[in-house]
Design an enzyme around this catalytic site. Structure first.
Site, PDB file in Angstrom:
ATOM      1  NE  ARG A 249     -65.439 -31.557 -73.064  1.00 13.44           N
ATOM      2  CZ  ARG A 249     -64.438 -30.693 -73.177  1.00 13.44           C
ATOM      3  NH1 ARG A 249     -64.658 -29.459 -73.573  1.00 13.44           N
ATOM      4  NH2 ARG A 249     -63.220 -31.067 -72.864  1.00 13.44           N
TER       5      ARG A 249
ATOM      6  NE  ARG B 213     -57.851 -32.125 -71.581  1.00 14.63           N
ATOM      7  CZ  ARG B 213     -59.167 -32.207 -71.776  1.00 14.63           C
ATOM      8  NH1 ARG B 213     -59.832 -33.231 -71.313  1.00 14.63           N
ATOM      9  NH2 ARG B 213     -59.793 -31.268 -72.427  1.00 14.63           N
TER      10      ARG B 213
ATOM     11  NE  ARG C 132     -54.908 -26.173 -74.654  1.00 14.76           N
ATOM     12  CZ  ARG C 132     -56.134 -26.387 -75.140  1.00 14.76           C
ATOM     13  NH1 ARG C 132     -56.449 -25.987 -76.338  1.00 14.76           N
ATOM     14  NH2 ARG C 132     -57.020 -27.009 -74.403  1.00 14.76           N
TER      15      ARG C 132
ATOM     16  NE  ARG D  94     -62.384 -33.683 -76.104  1.00  9.76           N
ATOM     17  CZ  ARG D  94     -62.035 -32.422 -75.923  1.00  9.76           C
ATOM     18  NH1 ARG D  94     -62.837 -31.446 -76.295  1.00  9.76           N
ATOM     19  NH2 ARG D  94     -60.883 -32.117 -75.366  1.00  9.76           N
TER      20      ARG D  94
ATOM     21  CE  LYS E 255     -60.306 -23.376 -73.781  1.00 17.90           C
ATOM     22  NZ  LYS E 255     -60.557 -24.295 -72.663  1.00 17.90           N
TER      23      LYS E 255
HETATM   24  P1  ADP Z   1     -60.566 -28.321 -74.145  1.00 15.54           P
HETATM   25  O1  ADP Z   1     -61.944 -28.331 -74.742  1.00 15.54           O
HETATM   26  O2  ADP Z   1     -60.432 -29.175 -72.977  1.00 15.54           O
HETATM   27  O3  ADP Z   1     -60.049 -26.952 -73.881  1.00 15.54           O
HETATM   28  P2  ADP Z   1     -59.352 -28.731 -76.737  1.00 15.54           P
HETATM   29  O4  ADP Z   1     -60.377 -29.381 -77.587  1.00 15.54           O
HETATM   30  O5  ADP Z   1     -59.125 -27.286 -76.920  1.00 15.54           O
HETATM   31  O6  ADP Z   1     -59.661 -29.048 -75.210  1.00 15.54           O
HETATM   32  O7  ADP Z   1     -57.962 -29.488 -76.875  1.00 15.54           O
HETATM   33  C1  ADP Z   1     -57.843 -30.878 -76.706  1.00 15.54           C
HETATM   34  C2  ADP Z   1     -56.377 -31.264 -76.770  1.00 15.54           C
HETATM   35  O8  ADP Z   1     -55.840 -30.894 -78.048  1.00 15.54           O
HETATM   36  C3  ADP Z   1     -55.495 -30.566 -75.763  1.00 15.54           C
HETATM   37  O9  ADP Z   1     -55.474 -31.239 -74.507  1.00 15.54           O
HETATM   38  C4  ADP Z   1     -54.125 -30.653 -76.464  1.00 15.54           C
HETATM   39  O10 ADP Z   1     -53.571 -31.952 -76.379  1.00 15.54           O
HETATM   40  C5  ADP Z   1     -54.516 -30.433 -77.922  1.00 15.54           C
HETATM   41  N1  ADP Z   1     -54.471 -28.991 -78.276  1.00 15.54           N
HETATM   42  C6  ADP Z   1     -55.510 -28.197 -78.636  1.00 15.54           C
HETATM   43  N2  ADP Z   1     -55.086 -26.950 -78.886  1.00 15.54           N
HETATM   44  C7  ADP Z   1     -53.745 -26.939 -78.679  1.00 15.54           C
HETATM   45  C8  ADP Z   1     -52.728 -25.940 -78.744  1.00 15.54           C
HETATM   46  N3  ADP Z   1     -53.002 -24.664 -79.075  1.00 15.54           N
HETATM   47  N4  ADP Z   1     -51.451 -26.317 -78.451  1.00 15.54           N
HETATM   48  C9  ADP Z   1     -51.150 -27.573 -78.123  1.00 15.54           C
HETATM   49  N5  ADP Z   1     -52.049 -28.558 -78.011  1.00 15.54           N
HETATM   50  C10 ADP Z   1     -53.344 -28.250 -78.294  1.00 15.54           C
HETATM   51  P1  ADP Z   2     -63.857 -25.834 -73.181  1.00 14.40           P
HETATM   52  O1  ADP Z   2     -63.986 -25.555 -74.641  1.00 14.40           O
HETATM   53  O2  ADP Z   2     -63.345 -24.663 -72.393  1.00 14.40           O
HETATM   54  O3  ADP Z   2     -63.091 -27.074 -72.889  1.00 14.40           O
HETATM   55  P2  ADP Z   2     -66.706 -26.515 -73.266  1.00 14.40           P
HETATM   56  O4  ADP Z   2     -67.348 -25.329 -73.895  1.00 14.40           O
HETATM   57  O5  ADP Z   2     -66.564 -27.730 -74.090  1.00 14.40           O
HETATM   58  O6  ADP Z   2     -65.311 -26.082 -72.602  1.00 14.40           O
HETATM   59  O7  ADP Z   2     -67.529 -26.855 -71.927  1.00 14.40           O
HETATM   60  C1  ADP Z   2     -67.138 -27.955 -71.091  1.00 14.40           C
HETATM   61  C2  ADP Z   2     -68.402 -28.653 -70.573  1.00 14.40           C
HETATM   62  O8  ADP Z   2     -69.103 -27.803 -69.664  1.00 14.40           O
HETATM   63  C3  ADP Z   2     -69.415 -29.012 -71.662  1.00 14.40           C
HETATM   64  O9  ADP Z   2     -70.053 -30.204 -71.290  1.00 14.40           O
HETATM   65  C4  ADP Z   2     -70.380 -27.826 -71.651  1.00 14.40           C
HETATM   66  O10 ADP Z   2     -71.674 -28.192 -72.121  1.00 14.40           O
HETATM   67  C5  ADP Z   2     -70.394 -27.456 -70.179  1.00 14.40           C
HETATM   68  N1  ADP Z   2     -70.542 -26.010 -69.932  1.00 14.40           N
HETATM   69  C6  ADP Z   2     -70.064 -24.979 -70.685  1.00 14.40           C
HETATM   70  N2  ADP Z   2     -70.368 -23.785 -70.123  1.00 14.40           N
HETATM   71  C7  ADP Z   2     -71.031 -24.070 -68.966  1.00 14.40           C
HETATM   72  C8  ADP Z   2     -71.612 -23.264 -67.921  1.00 14.40           C
HETATM   73  N3  ADP Z   2     -71.541 -21.925 -67.943  1.00 14.40           N
HETATM   74  N4  ADP Z   2     -72.206 -23.912 -66.897  1.00 14.40           N
HETATM   75  C9  ADP Z   2     -72.263 -25.258 -66.858  1.00 14.40           C
HETATM   76  N5  ADP Z   2     -71.747 -26.077 -67.807  1.00 14.40           N
HETATM   77  C10 ADP Z   2     -71.130 -25.492 -68.850  1.00 14.40           C
END
Ligand code: ADP
Ligand code: ADP
Ligand code: ZN
Length: 213
Positions: free
Chosen positions: A127, A171, A88, A160, A13
């Site tokens: 990541r 998660r 979320r 992270r 995302k």
């Molecule tokens: P990811 O990249 O894995 O999707 P995020 O960076 O979006 O993770 O979020 C990391 C953490 O921050 C989540 O596991 C949650 O604890 C918190 N968080 C982020 N966005 C929200 C939300 N909209 N509602 C509740 N918790 C959130």
């Molecule tokens: P989210 O915001 O949904 O948690 P991220 O954009 O941070 O996800 O991506 C999670 C991990 O996967 C990062 O290390 C990123 O560089 C990698 N990644 C993202 N898109 C792809 C893809 N299409 N194929 C392989 N790896 C990816």
């Protein structure tokens, strides 16, 4: 253009949201980045959010909804934005719908980046994140130009705390229980679009720009 990114943690995302923001000239609003910035700055919100984030749990809606509603009312968001990591939960989606409705607006696209759980665990271990600017990399799928250093701002990259395998599984469970129902919510609203997130980053982005135009 008001866009929401849906998908499991690690689905890509954030990676796609940044590319969308650059292409369409709209802000990328990531609640995860906002919470991490608050943790880094030692704010009260950061202290509270960290307790939940470290356990792989969602930060309570009371701490999250107002923050986003205020953020999207800022002048730079007037022409649209890409929301990454919000909503979320169903109550968060309802809060967003209500806030937009009060201004005669609604979400244009909810893009679901679809990736099965099996692929997620590999992605998270590789990541690397820049806590300064929010950029993310992957040690093999999307490496930075210089190992361990952010291409965008030159700061050091980190694994992270919540990307350790034990927390990733938690998660994913939370995602299935609390966030996946949003796919149904936005399907009913008529704005859901799904893309196959297992493809290469550029291919996923091509599918998304095909949808957004
Ligand atoms: P990811 O990249 O894995 O999707 P995020 O960076 O979006 O993770 O979020 C990391 C953490 O921050 C989540 O596991 C949650 O604890 C918190 N968080 C982020 N966005 C929200 C939300 N909209 N509602 C509740 N918790 C959130
Ligand atoms: P989210 O915001 O949904 O948690 P991220 O954009 O941070 O996800 O991506 C999670 C991990 O996967 C990062 O290390 C990123 O560089 C990698 N990644 C993202 N898109 C792809 C893809 N299409 N194929 C392989 N790896 C990816
Ligand atoms: Zn950076």
């Amino acid at each position: 253009m008001k866009i929401i990114m849906l998908g499991a943690p690690g689905a890509g995302k954030g990676t796609q949201a940044k590319m969308i923001a650059d292409k369409y000239g709209i802000p990328h609003i990531s609640t995860g980045d906002i919470f991490r910035a608050n943790i880094k700055n030692g704010t009260e919100l950061g202290k509270k959010a960290k307790e939940y984030m470290d356990q792989g749990l969602l930060v309570p809606d009371e701490l999250t909804c107002d923050l986003v509603v205020d953020r999207i009312a800022q002048p730079d968001a007037a022409k649209g934005y890409v929301l990454d990591g919000f909503p979320r939960t169903i109550p968060q989606a309802e809060a967003l719908t209500a806030a937009l409705k009060a201004r005669g607006e609604s979400v244009d696209y909810a893009i679901d980046v679809d990736v099965p759980d099996e692929n997620i665990v590999n992605r998270m271990g590789g990541r690397r994140a820049c806590l300064a600017c929010g950029a993310t990399y992957h040690v093999s799928f999307n490496p930075p130009k210089k190992e361990g250093i952010c291409d965008v701002c030159g700061k050091e990259l980190v694994l992270r705390d919540d990307d350790k395998p034990e927390t990733v599984q938690k998660r994913l469970d939370v995602y299935h229980a609390q966030t996946q129902p949003l796919i149904d919510y936005y399907t009913k609203a008529g704005v859901l679009r799904s893309v196959d997130g297992t493809q290469d980053i550029d291919k996923v982005f091509g599918d998304i720009t095909g949808i957004l135009g």
